[in-house]
Design a protein around this motif. Structure first.
Motif, PDB file in Angstrom:
ATOM      1  N   ILE A   1       8.669  22.296  21.140  1.00 48.50           N
ATOM      2  CA  ILE A   1       8.248  23.582  21.727  1.00 48.50           C
ATOM      3  C   ILE A   1       9.058  23.691  23.245  1.00 48.50           C
ATOM      4  O   ILE A   1       9.622  22.950  23.525  1.00 48.50           O
ATOM      5  CB  ILE A   1       6.547  23.143  22.289  1.00 48.50           C
ATOM      6  N   GLU A   2       8.935  25.161  23.369  1.00 46.73           N
ATOM      7  CA  GLU A   2       9.671  25.251  24.589  1.00 46.73           C
ATOM      8  C   GLU A   2       8.795  25.097  25.935  1.00 46.73           C
ATOM      9  O   GLU A   2       7.761  25.606  25.931  1.00 46.73           O
ATOM     10  CB  GLU A   2      10.290  26.763  24.428  1.00 46.73           C
ATOM     11  N   LEU A   3       9.635  24.660  27.002  1.00 48.66           N
ATOM     12  CA  LEU A   3       8.751  24.264  28.214  1.00 48.66           C
ATOM     13  C   LEU A   3       9.866  24.726  29.312  1.00 48.66           C
ATOM     14  O   LEU A   3      11.095  24.927  28.875  1.00 48.66           O
ATOM     15  CB  LEU A   3       8.627  22.687  28.385  1.00 48.66           C
TER      16      LEU A   3
ATOM     17  N   PRO B   1      -1.312  17.422  40.263  1.00 51.02           N
ATOM     18  CA  PRO B   1      -1.739  18.692  39.568  1.00 51.02           C
ATOM     19  C   PRO B   1      -0.466  19.471  38.635  1.00 51.02           C
ATOM     20  O   PRO B   1      -0.841  20.057  37.988  1.00 51.02           O
ATOM     21  CB  PRO B   1      -1.869  19.815  40.838  1.00 51.02           C
ATOM     22  N   ASP B   2       0.658  18.678  39.097  1.00 47.39           N
ATOM     23  CA  ASP B   2       1.793  18.995  38.281  1.00 47.39           C
ATOM     24  C   ASP B   2       1.618  18.716  36.743  1.00 47.39           C
ATOM     25  O   ASP B   2       1.003  17.815  36.920  1.00 47.39           O
ATOM     26  CB  ASP B   2       3.188  18.592  38.761  1.00 47.39           C
ATOM     27  N   THR B   3       2.203  19.294  35.650  1.00 45.14           N
ATOM     28  CA  THR B   3       2.017  18.751  34.489  1.00 45.14           C
ATOM     29  C   THR B   3       3.407  17.782  34.232  1.00 45.14           C
ATOM     30  O   THR B   3       4.344  17.952  34.342  1.00 45.14           O
ATOM     31  CB  THR B   3       2.108  19.955  33.500  1.00 45.14           C
ATOM     32  N   VAL B   4       2.873  16.478  33.986  1.00 45.46           N
ATOM     33  CA  VAL B   4       3.474  15.355  33.439  1.00 45.46           C
ATOM     34  C   VAL B   4       3.407  15.098  31.972  1.00 45.46           C
ATOM     35  O   VAL B   4       2.354  14.787  31.661  1.00 45.46           O
ATOM     36  CB  VAL B   4       3.256  14.098  34.435  1.00 45.46           C
ATOM     37  N   ILE B   5       4.408  15.020  31.167  1.00 44.22           N
ATOM     38  CA  ILE B   5       4.529  14.862  29.861  1.00 44.22           C
ATOM     39  C   ILE B   5       5.362  13.467  29.656  1.00 44.22           C
ATOM     40  O   ILE B   5       6.219  13.194  30.252  1.00 44.22           O
ATOM     41  CB  ILE B   5       5.263  15.792  29.081  1.00 44.22           C
ATOM     42  N   THR B   6       4.615  12.395  29.120  1.00 43.47           N
ATOM     43  CA  THR B   6       5.209  11.230  29.108  1.00 43.47           C
ATOM     44  C   THR B   6       5.389  10.862  27.588  1.00 43.47           C
ATOM     45  O   THR B   6       4.402  11.087  26.817  1.00 43.47           O
ATOM     46  CB  THR B   6       4.276   9.972  29.568  1.00 43.47           C
TER      47      THR B   6
ATOM     48  N   ALA C   1      -0.898  21.940  31.936  1.00 43.72           N
ATOM     49  CA  ALA C   1      -1.003  21.169  31.003  1.00 43.72           C
ATOM     50  C   ALA C   1      -2.051  21.491  29.881  1.00 43.72           C
ATOM     51  O   ALA C   1      -1.672  21.259  28.725  1.00 43.72           O
ATOM     52  CB  ALA C   1      -1.791  19.821  31.655  1.00 43.72           C
ATOM     53  N   SER C   2      -2.949  22.454  29.940  1.00 38.97           N
ATOM     54  CA  SER C   2      -3.730  22.940  28.717  1.00 38.97           C
ATOM     55  C   SER C   2      -2.857  23.803  27.931  1.00 38.97           C
ATOM     56  O   SER C   2      -3.093  23.610  26.625  1.00 38.97           O
ATOM     57  CB  SER C   2      -4.935  23.718  29.423  1.00 38.97           C
TER      58      SER C   2
ATOM     59  N   ARG D   1       0.049  24.488  22.851  1.00 39.20           N
ATOM     60  CA  ARG D   1       1.255  24.485  21.928  1.00 39.20           C
ATOM     61  C   ARG D   1       1.540  23.256  21.117  1.00 39.20           C
ATOM     62  O   ARG D   1       1.819  23.529  19.825  1.00 39.20           O
ATOM     63  CB  ARG D   1       2.362  24.693  22.782  1.00 39.20           C
ATOM     64  N   ILE D   2       1.052  22.079  21.553  1.00 39.16           N
ATOM     65  CA  ILE D   2       1.246  20.867  20.531  1.00 39.16           C
ATOM     66  C   ILE D   2       0.357  21.001  19.458  1.00 39.16           C
ATOM     67  O   ILE D   2       0.674  20.753  18.422  1.00 39.16           O
ATOM     68  CB  ILE D   2       1.215  19.576  21.271  1.00 39.16           C
ATOM     69  N   THR D   3      -1.026  21.396  19.839  1.00 38.49           N
ATOM     70  CA  THR D   3      -1.975  21.799  18.584  1.00 38.49           C
ATOM     71  C   THR D   3      -1.671  22.712  17.612  1.00 38.49           C
ATOM     72  O   THR D   3      -1.703  22.425  16.385  1.00 38.49           O
ATOM     73  CB  THR D   3      -3.205  21.858  19.372  1.00 38.49           C
ATOM     74  N   ALA D   4      -1.066  23.806  18.132  1.00 41.01           N
ATOM     75  CA  ALA D   4      -0.749  24.859  17.322  1.00 41.01           C
ATOM     76  C   ALA D   4       0.406  24.184  16.314  1.00 41.01           C
ATOM     77  O   ALA D   4       0.622  24.759  15.157  1.00 41.01           O
ATOM     78  CB  ALA D   4      -0.522  25.990  18.089  1.00 41.01           C
ATOM     79  N   PHE D   5       1.428  23.463  16.990  1.00 44.71           N
ATOM     80  CA  PHE D   5       2.450  22.970  16.171  1.00 44.71           C
ATOM     81  C   PHE D   5       1.992  22.082  14.942  1.00 44.71           C
ATOM     82  O   PHE D   5       2.258  22.176  13.844  1.00 44.71           O
ATOM     83  CB  PHE D   5       3.531  22.281  16.950  1.00 44.71           C
TER      84      PHE D   5
END
Length: 73
Positions: free
Chosen positions: A2-4, A26-31, A44-45, A50-54
């Motif tokens: 996915i593009e971020l 409140p920032d989006t953190v991806i681990t 984040a939502s 996007r992950i779910t759609a993938f």
């Protein structure tokens, strides 16, 4: 993938099979599973959508019938 967007505005593609968690702090953190973290502009939502759609798209393709050489004869 996915593009971020990073906070400086640059774009990158993330292999979502490596994502362990997505947090709004409140920032989006991806681990990732290896412990690496990305802080991104994207909500984040939206990242989770996007992950779910993938994965939904991947499951559709995996359920599709396979065309074999025998079928082509």
């Amino acid at each position: 993938m996915i593009e971020l967007s990073r906070f400086n505005g640059s774009k990158f593609f993330l292999n979502i099979t490596h994502v362990e968690s997505v947090e709004a702090t409140p920032d989006t953190v991806i681990t990732l599973f290896n412990g690496k973290k990305f802080v991104v502009r994207d909500d984040a939502s939206e990242v989770v959508q996007r992950i779910t759609a993938f994965y939904q798209t991947a499951s559709v393709y995996s359920a599709a019938p396979r065309i074999t050489d025998e079928m082509m004869e």
